[in-house]
Design a protein around this motif. Structure first.
Motif, PDB file in Angstrom:
ATOM      1  N   THR A  94       0.830  -1.204   0.000  1.00 55.09           N
ATOM      2  CA  THR A  94       0.000   0.000   0.000  1.00 55.09           C
ATOM      3  C   THR A  94       0.864   1.253   0.000  1.00 55.09           C
ATOM      4  O   THR A  94       0.561   2.213  -0.705  1.00 55.09           O
ATOM      5  N   THR A 126      -4.957  -0.696  -5.695  1.00 58.59           N
ATOM      6  CA  THR A 126      -5.087  -0.311  -4.295  1.00 58.59           C
ATOM      7  C   THR A 126      -6.460   0.282  -4.011  1.00 58.59           C
ATOM      8  O   THR A 126      -7.079  -0.026  -2.986  1.00 58.59           O
ATOM      9  N   GLU A 162       0.525   4.068  -2.748  1.00 59.11           N
ATOM     10  CA  GLU A 162       0.048   5.395  -2.361  1.00 59.11           C
ATOM     11  C   GLU A 162       1.156   6.430  -2.261  1.00 59.11           C
ATOM     12  O   GLU A 162       0.901   7.619  -2.467  1.00 59.11           O
TER      13      GLU A 162
END
Length: 142
Positions: free
Chosen positions: A62, A89, A66
């Motif tokens: 993640t 994601t 991100e």
């Protein structure tokens, strides 16, 4: 210029793509940075295990999407690849992590997902590193 003209100015598309990439990239960085800090703190990691590989691996993936992929998105470098990770994601966030939640809990991830779909379809535009690489590649073909 009329508002009913079906032709689109390519310069406007490139400027809009740049603005969207910058805004969405920095906005997603603000989601990824706290997760990066959580990862670097080294304490016990409590994070959703979406692949069954443990919460730490899920958090690492993640953070990669991100944080790292958002930087690539801002730069317009490897944009479609980066957006692919971001889309995955957001699919996990919107349909798995918050899948049983009310729409208002899923809304943000689904909005990001829809923007990533547009970027995947249109690319980074000419005002990006990808655009500069493509321009140089085309010039060397002649």
């Amino acid at each position: 210029m009329t508002y009913f003209n079906s032709k689109t100015n390519l310069v406007i598309i490139d400027v809009v793509l740049l603005i969207v990439r910058l805004f969405v990239g920095f906005a997603m960085l603000s989601h990824g940075f706290p997760k990066l800090q959580m990862l670097l703190e080294g304490g016990e990691i409590k994070f959703f295990d979406f692949l069954g590989m443990g919460p730490k691996i899920s958090l690492i993936l993640t953070v990669f999407a991100e944080f790292v992929c958002s930087i690539f998105l801002i730069l317009g470098l490897f944009t479609r690849i980066a957006v692919g990770f971001l889309m995955f994601t957001m699919i996990v966030a919107g349909f798995v992590v918050h899948g049983s939640d009310a729409f208002d809990k899923r809304e943000m991830s689904l909005l990001y997902l829809s923007i990533y779909f547009l970027i995947m379809a249109l690319g980074a535009g000419r005002l990006s590193i990808d655009g500069m690489i493509e321009k140089k590649r085309r010039a060397s073909e002649w």
